[in-house]
Design an enzyme around this catalytic site. Structure first.
Site, short mmCIF file in Angstrom:
data_model
loop_
_atom_site.label_atom_id
_atom_site.label_comp_id
_atom_site.label_asym_id
_atom_site.label_seq_id
_atom_site.Cartn_x
_atom_site.Cartn_y
_atom_site.Cartn_z
N PHE A 1 0.97 -1.24 0.05
CA PHE A 1 -0.02 -0.21 0.08
C PHE A 1 0.77 1.43 -0.02
O PHE A 1 0.53 2.37 0.75
CB PHE A 1 -0.67 0.10 1.25
CG PHE A 1 -1.77 -1.12 1.37
CD1 PHE A 1 -2.45 -1.75 0.28
CD2 PHE A 1 -2.18 -1.62 2.80
CE1 PHE A 1 -3.36 -2.93 0.42
CE2 PHE A 1 -2.77 -2.79 2.85
CZ PHE A 1 -3.47 -3.37 1.78
N GLU B 1 2.18 13.94 9.96
CA GLU B 1 1.35 13.33 9.04
C GLU B 1 -0.03 13.23 9.28
O GLU B 1 -0.74 13.42 8.46
CB GLU B 1 2.13 11.97 9.16
CG GLU B 1 1.29 10.94 8.15
CD GLU B 1 1.97 9.58 7.84
OE1 GLU B 1 3.25 9.26 8.21
OE2 GLU B 1 1.35 8.74 6.99
C1 LIG Z 1 -4.67 4.13 -0.43
C2 LIG Z 1 -3.64 3.54 0.71
C3 LIG Z 1 -1.99 4.17 0.78
C4 LIG Z 1 -1.39 3.93 1.88
N1 LIG Z 1 -0.19 4.53 1.66
C5 LIG Z 1 0.76 4.07 2.69
C6 LIG Z 1 2.22 4.64 2.48
O1 LIG Z 1 2.55 5.27 1.85
N2 LIG Z 1 3.01 3.96 3.48
C7 LIG Z 1 2.51 3.10 4.32
O2 LIG Z 1 3.56 2.49 5.04
N3 LIG Z 1 1.41 2.70 4.50
C8 LIG Z 1 0.35 3.06 3.59
N4 LIG Z 1 -1.00 2.40 3.69
C9 LIG Z 1 -1.24 1.69 4.84
C10 LIG Z 1 -2.04 1.89 5.81
O3 LIG Z 1 -1.33 2.95 6.75
C11 LIG Z 1 -2.41 1.09 6.39
O4 LIG Z 1 -3.46 0.27 5.72
C12 LIG Z 1 -3.30 1.02 8.01
O5 LIG Z 1 -2.11 1.49 8.98
C13 LIG Z 1 -3.92 -0.35 8.37
O6 LIG Z 1 -3.06 -1.22 8.35
P1 LIG Z 1 -3.47 -2.46 7.58
O7 LIG Z 1 -4.24 -2.26 6.35
O8 LIG Z 1 -2.56 -3.51 7.87
O9 LIG Z 1 -4.89 -3.14 8.71
P2 LIG Z 1 -4.60 -3.95 10.05
O10 LIG Z 1 -3.55 -3.54 10.85
O11 LIG Z 1 -4.91 -5.34 9.76
O12 LIG Z 1 -6.21 -3.63 10.88
C14 LIG Z 1 -7.32 -4.01 10.31
C15 LIG Z 1 -8.41 -3.45 11.00
O13 LIG Z 1 -8.33 -3.84 12.48
C16 LIG Z 1 -8.35 -2.48 13.46
N5 LIG Z 1 -7.43 -2.63 14.54
C17 LIG Z 1 -6.22 -2.92 14.40
N6 LIG Z 1 -5.77 -2.81 15.52
C18 LIG Z 1 -6.88 -2.42 16.31
C19 LIG Z 1 -6.88 -2.22 17.78
N7 LIG Z 1 -5.92 -2.33 18.68
N8 LIG Z 1 -8.07 -1.82 18.38
C20 LIG Z 1 -9.09 -1.66 17.33
N9 LIG Z 1 -9.12 -2.02 16.01
C21 LIG Z 1 -7.87 -2.32 15.72
C22 LIG Z 1 -7.89 -1.37 12.18
O14 LIG Z 1 -8.34 -0.17 12.71
C23 LIG Z 1 -8.50 -1.97 11.09
O15 LIG Z 1 -10.03 -1.54 10.97
C24 LIG Z 1 -1.84 3.21 2.69
C25 LIG Z 1 -2.99 2.42 2.78
C26 LIG Z 1 -3.88 2.53 1.84
C27 LIG Z 1 -5.11 2.04 1.44
#
Ligand SMILES: Cc1cc2nc3c(=O)[nH]c(=O)nc-3n(C[C@H](O)[C@H](O)[C@H](O)COP(=O)(O)OP(=O)(O)OC[C@H]3O[C@@H](n4cnc5c(N)ncnc54)[C@H](O)[C@@H]3O)c2cc1C
Length: 381
Positions: free
Chosen positions: A158, A244
């Site tokens: 991502f 950020e």
């Molecule tokens: C279009 C796009 C651009 C992006 N750009 C970047 C980038 O440039 N660099 C980069 O490093 N990342 C980037 N990201 C990644 C983004 O920061 C992550 O998708 C985000 O941090 C969530 O991580 P995950 O997708 O692995 O979800 P997960 O960590 O797997 O979480 C899944 C769900 O569980 C919930 N959850 C997790 N832990 C908890 C908790 N303790 N309590 C309650 N709920 C919880 C989350 O809120 C979420 O709803 C991008 C994402 C997208 C979609």
């Protein structure tokens, strides 16, 4: 409500950003969306105009504005055009460049910053991995020392600007036994042997931005490619995440306000039952509520910008601004779609795309749940 945080210098800067967008960007945004990326010409022209080096000292080719409000103005104007433009610009200039400015060695600054300011070196930041983004301390990409070199293996996903970036500032595990305190930031050049990119990811919104998965297969770098302290990466990221998240919040409100203004006009122009649709009491009250939500949110956000400018914005206040504005943005845009009727569901209408574009703001840069987790901890819970 009149906003008080900007003076005439900021407004003059706003005009120059706006002029650049009208002249060099808006005519091409359909092509950007079709290409699923901003072209290098965008970056080179933005660099020439001085919009990429707002935090970069003059000796490295930047303008060192020394005032975060210029970043805020640029973010607002980019997001009024579309949210993807704002996020790509933000990752490069507002999020990643400051790591090099504040943590880089003299040699690193000379090596990278002039190109960053000019748009010749495009930056991305790689924190999230396929196995997870919220739990940053659990990241799995490793760097193992072999003589004078570090051997990096793993992947990120991502990553905004990931498909076109020249350098990816990447969070890597250097001391497995130390968990959060065993993470280091490496500036990985896209030219490094063993660096490869997946396809441009097929997103629900923000078509104009490129987002990619990145793979690191025995990439060899040296200590000179470490940005900041060895094993200090997690702390560096925690220190930088408030900016950020503030940038996200600024983008969220600017984006929603622009589309709300366009929607207001639509509700004045569109008629049903012999009246403009905005004049029906339900819609009139709804628009009154949406404008109130935006303006009240803007007031809190402007205070965050002022606090950040003084170096006083706390991570918790940044978290509040980030989750709140993303929720408001999504709520407002959902109503804007409704007010457009069927046209609101058509991709050729800006409101439909804006609605799709907004959805990610509740997920990235720390999801809303993670923001509330931070706030809850601060409440002693
Ligand atoms: C279009 C796009 C651009 C992006 N750009 C970047 C980038 O440039 N660099 C980069 O490093 N990342 C980037 N990201 C990644 C983004 O920061 C992550 O998708 C985000 O941090 C969530 O991580 P995950 O997708 O692995 O979800 P997960 O960590 O797997 O979480 C899944 C769900 O569980 C919930 N959850 C997790 N832990 C908890 C908790 N303790 N309590 C309650 N709920 C919880 C989350 O809120 C979420 O709803 C991008 C994402 C997208 C979609």
């Amino acid at each position: 409500m009149k906003r008080e945080i900007y003076d005439e210098d900021h407004e003059a800067f706003r005009s120059s950003v706006r002029e650049f967008l009208v002249r060099s960007v808006i005519p091409h945004v359909e092509q950007y969306a079709a290409d699923k990326a901003l072209p290098r010409e965008f970056w080179l022209e933005a660099g020439k105009q001085g919009f990429l080096g707002l935090e970069i000292p003059e000796e490295y080719g930047g303008s060192a504005a020394g005032d975060y409000r210029f970043n805020a103005v640029a973010a607002e104007e980019m997001n009024k055009v579309n949210a993807a433009l704002g996020s790509c610009w933000g990752i490069h200039a507002d999020i990643t460049a400051p790591y090099i400015v504040q943590l880089g060695t003299e040699e690193q600054k000379q090596r990278w910053l002039p190109g960053v300011a000019a748009g010749e070196i495009l930056l991305a930041i790689g924190m999230t991995e396929p196995s997870g983004g919220s739990d940053l301390a659990a990241l799995k990409t490793t760097a193992v020392k072999d003589g004078d070199t570090w051997v990096i293996n793993g992947s990120k996903t991502f990553i905004t600007n990931g498909y076109s970036a020249d350098i990816v500032l990447t969070a890597v595990r250097t001391s497995p036994e130390k968990k959060a305190r065993g993470i280091t930031l490496f500036a990985i050049p896209a030219t490094a042997e063993g660096f490869s990119r997946g396809r441009k990811l097929d997103k629900v919104g923000q078509d104009e931005s490129d987002t990619a998965e990145l793979f690191f297969d025995n990439i060899r770098l040296t200590d000179e490619d470490i940005v900041g302290e060895l094993d200090g990466g997690f702390i560096h990221m925690m220190q930088k995440l408030p900016q950020e998240r503030l940038g996200c919040a600024i983008s969220n409100i600017a984006h929603a306000k622009q589309i709300l203004d366009e929607t207001l006009q639509y509700t004045k122009d569109r008629h049903a039952f012999g009246s403009s649709i905005g004049s029906f009491q339900h819609n009139k009250f709804l628009l009154a509520e949406l404008y109130t939500q935006i303006e009240v949110s803007q007031a809190y956000l402007d205070q965050c910008v002022v606090a950040h400018d003084k170096g006083e914005l706390t991570p918790v206040d940044a978290a509040k601004a980030k989750w709140w504005t993303s929720q408001i943005q999504n709520d407002v845009l959902d109503h804007c779609v409704q007010l457009h009727g069927g046209y609101g569901f058509m991709n050729e209408y800006r409101v439909a795309r804006a609605w799709r574009d907004a959805r990610v703001s509740k997920i990235w840069a720390g999801s809303n749940e993670i923001m509330k987790e931070l706030i809850g901890r601060d409440l002693g819970l």
